[in-house]
Enzyme design. Structure first.
Site, PDB file in Angstrom:
ATOM      1  N   LYS A   1       0.683  -1.343   0.020  1.00  7.17           N
ATOM      2  CA  LYS A   1       0.154  -0.241  -0.109  1.00  7.17           C
ATOM      3  C   LYS A   1       1.033   1.189  -0.031  1.00  7.17           C
ATOM      4  CE  LYS A   1      -4.404   0.787  -0.076  1.00  7.17           C
ATOM      5  NZ  LYS A   1      -5.446  -0.145  -0.440  1.00  7.17           N
TER       6      LYS A   1
HETATM    7  P1  NAD Z   1     -13.317   7.382  -3.172  1.00  8.50           P
HETATM    8  O1  NAD Z   1     -12.271   8.478  -2.754  1.00  8.50           O
HETATM    9  O2  NAD Z   1     -13.728   7.256  -4.549  1.00  8.50           O
HETATM   10  O3  NAD Z   1     -14.675   7.506  -2.336  1.00  8.50           O
HETATM   11  C1  NAD Z   1     -14.654   7.749  -0.696  1.00  8.50           C
HETATM   12  C2  NAD Z   1     -15.973   8.383  -0.442  1.00  8.50           C
HETATM   13  O4  NAD Z   1     -16.257   8.366   0.982  1.00  8.50           O
HETATM   14  C3  NAD Z   1     -16.468   9.447  -0.919  1.00  8.50           C
HETATM   15  O5  NAD Z   1     -17.610   9.579  -1.409  1.00  8.50           O
HETATM   16  C4  NAD Z   1     -16.330  10.574   0.379  1.00  8.50           C
HETATM   17  O6  NAD Z   1     -16.970  11.771   0.074  1.00  8.50           O
HETATM   18  C5  NAD Z   1     -16.579   9.718   1.218  1.00  8.50           C
HETATM   19  N1  NAD Z   1     -16.163  10.040   2.750  1.00  8.50           N
HETATM   20  C6  NAD Z   1     -15.126  10.284   3.113  1.00  8.50           C
HETATM   21  N2  NAD Z   1     -15.081  10.649   4.415  1.00  8.50           N
HETATM   22  C7  NAD Z   1     -16.276  10.257   4.724  1.00  8.50           C
HETATM   23  C8  NAD Z   1     -17.117  10.201   6.131  1.00  8.50           C
HETATM   24  N3  NAD Z   1     -16.432  10.786   7.210  1.00  8.50           N
HETATM   25  N4  NAD Z   1     -18.526  10.333   6.014  1.00  8.50           N
HETATM   26  C9  NAD Z   1     -19.047   9.543   5.105  1.00  8.50           C
HETATM   27  N5  NAD Z   1     -18.333   9.645   3.938  1.00  8.50           N
HETATM   28  C10 NAD Z   1     -16.996  10.053   3.791  1.00  8.50           C
HETATM   29  O7  NAD Z   1     -12.505   6.094  -2.261  1.00  8.50           O
HETATM   30  P2  NAD Z   1     -13.045   4.660  -2.892  1.00  8.50           P
HETATM   31  O8  NAD Z   1     -12.013   4.256  -3.945  1.00  8.50           O
HETATM   32  O9  NAD Z   1     -14.379   4.525  -3.155  1.00  8.50           O
HETATM   33  O10 NAD Z   1     -12.608   3.796  -1.624  1.00  8.50           O
HETATM   34  C11 NAD Z   1     -13.515   3.890  -0.594  1.00  8.50           C
HETATM   35  C12 NAD Z   1     -12.926   2.669   0.568  1.00  8.50           C
HETATM   36  O11 NAD Z   1     -12.947   1.596  -0.091  1.00  8.50           O
HETATM   37  C13 NAD Z   1     -11.640   2.727   1.206  1.00  8.50           C
HETATM   38  O12 NAD Z   1     -11.519   2.437   2.403  1.00  8.50           O
HETATM   39  C14 NAD Z   1     -10.755   1.972  -0.008  1.00  8.50           C
HETATM   40  O13 NAD Z   1      -9.382   1.472   0.722  1.00  8.50           O
HETATM   41  C15 NAD Z   1     -11.620   0.683  -0.182  1.00  8.50           C
HETATM   42  N6  NAD Z   1     -11.334   0.099  -1.214  1.00  8.50           N
HETATM   43  C16 NAD Z   1     -11.494   0.760  -2.505  1.00  8.50           C
HETATM   44  C17 NAD Z   1     -11.109  -0.028  -3.759  1.00  8.50           C
HETATM   45  C18 NAD Z   1     -11.465   0.502  -4.921  1.00  8.50           C
HETATM   46  O14 NAD Z   1     -11.135  -0.339  -6.085  1.00  8.50           O
HETATM   47  N7  NAD Z   1     -11.437   1.725  -5.231  1.00  8.50           N
HETATM   48  C19 NAD Z   1     -10.771  -1.495  -3.743  1.00  8.50           C
HETATM   49  C20 NAD Z   1     -10.974  -1.929  -2.278  1.00  8.50           C
HETATM   50  C21 NAD Z   1     -11.366  -1.047  -1.115  1.00  8.50           C
END
Ligand code: NAD
Length: 423
Positions: A105
């Site tokens: 990461k």
């Molecule tokens: P992203 O940046 O696209 O979206 C994050 C979302 O969370 C946004 O809508 C943001 O406004 C919201 N957010 C942030 N703080 C918040 C809060 N305090 N309360 C409510 N909403 C809040 O990120 P993503 O890629 O969707 O990733 C989200 C999670 O999923 C992370 O934990 C990431 O590690 C995990 N993840 C992502 C992927 C991927 O393929 N993108 C894969 C596995 C895991």
């Protein structure tokens, strides 16, 4: 971002599973701690001509089963403990879905919203150039994470390719389709979450209809918004959604196309003004999303959201962890006692790394698949992993999280032993 130490939580999760497996001290020593953690200071020329230094990290937790694999996060709260925990979870996530990668990461301490596009590009390129020795298709293959996207992956791939004077698409996944990203990658994490939810509701201990099931989703970014769309298309009703700006509820259902329309309108790309697009009630506290009246809760924002303090008020019967590490161990215990079924992050959100693997395979062969082919493989791999975790939970009489770690740790420890020690 979190008020507890993510790495110590990760270590607790490891220790619980390792104890059940009766691992020896040597076995634990080989696979528990990260193999390498790198910290860099990144000088970036800002648009006003000044130079700003950004702190960057890359952790390679394990390369026992293959190149380190895991996203790069841009966020002001990025810190070494968080990056190490996320790298650890990647090792076991890759092992749970049995894709041939270790875990890694990366992150940069930055609020990207405050940078211009040109500053963002220079930061992304400097990060990749600074760590170019670590990355490589056979060494460490990053991907997007919070606040990074296909465009940033494209800049990073270009930086690496220019540095080594050859085209190296397989150094990073989650790229734009024009740069040989995979069909289906942008929705893959969410499709994986939806597949897990679909399998879970049919389970003998749950027996719930997905059609009409009420779902609350925290976070409306890449994972949350696609999960909402896919689950709605499977017949579920999205009754509450939130993002960094606020939380919204409507027990009659929030039309996902209206929420997406709201995200696209306006410059801030948030759910702000959702009331203008459809009938919803704005909740006074965004954290109340977690306590919404629903059957299934999908945390898809950040880690450390479900805590000892709010776990008792959660009403969902199923939690599918789209985010990494959203549930604190104390909260886990409270929810288990209440009979809530938690599909753990290392299983629930593994669809992303699964299609990243398929992207890497396509880049290495130079032969590209249709979205249908990609999704068929994703479905097969996710259902297989889900069943492995379920069977293990039954066999050891443990919760799904511990079962997932048992599956992952068993695969990593066996590979480590078969490899033996070099020199
Ligand atoms: P992203 O940046 O696209 O979206 C994050 C979302 O969370 C946004 O809508 C943001 O406004 C919201 N957010 C942030 N703080 C918040 C809060 N305090 N309360 C409510 N909403 C809040 O990120 P993503 O890629 O969707 O990733 C989200 C999670 O999923 C992370 O934990 C990431 O590690 C995990 N993840 C992502 C992927 C991927 O393929 N993108 C894969 C596995 C895991």
């Amino acid at each position: 971002m979190m008020n507890m130490n993510a790495f110590s939580i990760a270590m607790r999760q490891f220790d619980e599973a390792a104890k059940i497996l009766n691992l020896t001290d040597d076995q634990v020593a080989m696979i528990r701690e990260p193999r390498r953690m790198t910290e860099v200071n990144l000088p970036v020329r800002m648009d006003d001509g000044s130079i700003r230094i950004f702190k960057g990290y890359r952790c390679q937790h394990s390369s026992v089963r293959g190149p380190a694999k895991g996203g790069i996060r841009f966020h002001p709260d990025v810190n070494p403990d968080e990056i190490k925990a996320l790298a650890f979870w990647m090792t076991y996530k890759c092992a749970v879905v049995n894709v041939p990668f270790g875990g890694g990461k990366g992150g940069v301490v930055v609020d990207p919203v405050k940078l211009s596009v040109n500053e963002l590009e220079r930061l992304a390129r400097r990060y990749f150039a600074e760590l170019a020795d670590l990355f490589g298709p056979n060494q460490d293959v990053p991907a997007p994470d919070v606040n990074t996207n296909p465009q940033i992956m494209g800049w990073m791939m270009d930086t690496y390719s220019m540095h080594y004077k050859q085209f190296v698409p397989d150094v990073i996944t989650g790229k734009p389709l024009e740069l040989y990203g995979s069909q289906g990658r942008s929705c893959s994490t969410s499709l994986g979450v939806a597949i897990c939810v679909r399998e879970m509701v049919q389970h003998e201990h749950v027996r719930m209809e997905l059609k009409g099931a009420r779902i609350a989703i925290q976070g409306f970014g890449n994972v949350g918004s696609h999960a909402a769309r896919i689950l709605e298309s499977m017949g579920a009703k999205i009754v509450a959604i939130s993002d960094v700006d606020g939380a919204y509820e409507n027990q009659d259902g929030i039309p996902v196309d209206k929420a997406l329309e709201c995200m696209r309108s306006g410059s801030c790309k948030t759910l702000k003004n959702l009331e203008k697009h459809c009938k919803v009630r704005r909740l006074d506290d965004p954290m109340k999303l977690l306590e919404a009246d629903c059957d299934i809760l999908i945390p898809a924002a950040l880690e450390g959201q479900i805590t000892e303090e709010n776990a008792g008020r959660i009403r969902a019967r199923i939690i599918a962890e789209g985010a990494n590490g959203p549930t604190a161990p104390e909260a886990d215990l409270i929810l288990r006692a209440k009979g809530v079924h938690i599909i753990p992050d290392v299983l629930a959100n593994a669809g992303g790394v699964t299609v990243s693997y398929l992207e890497w395979v396509q880049n290495r062969t130079g032969y590209y698949w249709t979205e249908e082919q990609v999704n068929k493989d994703l479905e097969r791999i996710m259902v297989h992993a889900f069943n492995d975790v379920m069977t293990t939970a039954k066999q050891y009489k443990v919760a799904l999280r511990t079962a997932a770690f048992i599956v992952g740790i068993t695969r990593v420890v066996k590979a480590a032993e078969m490899r033996g020690l070099y020199a």
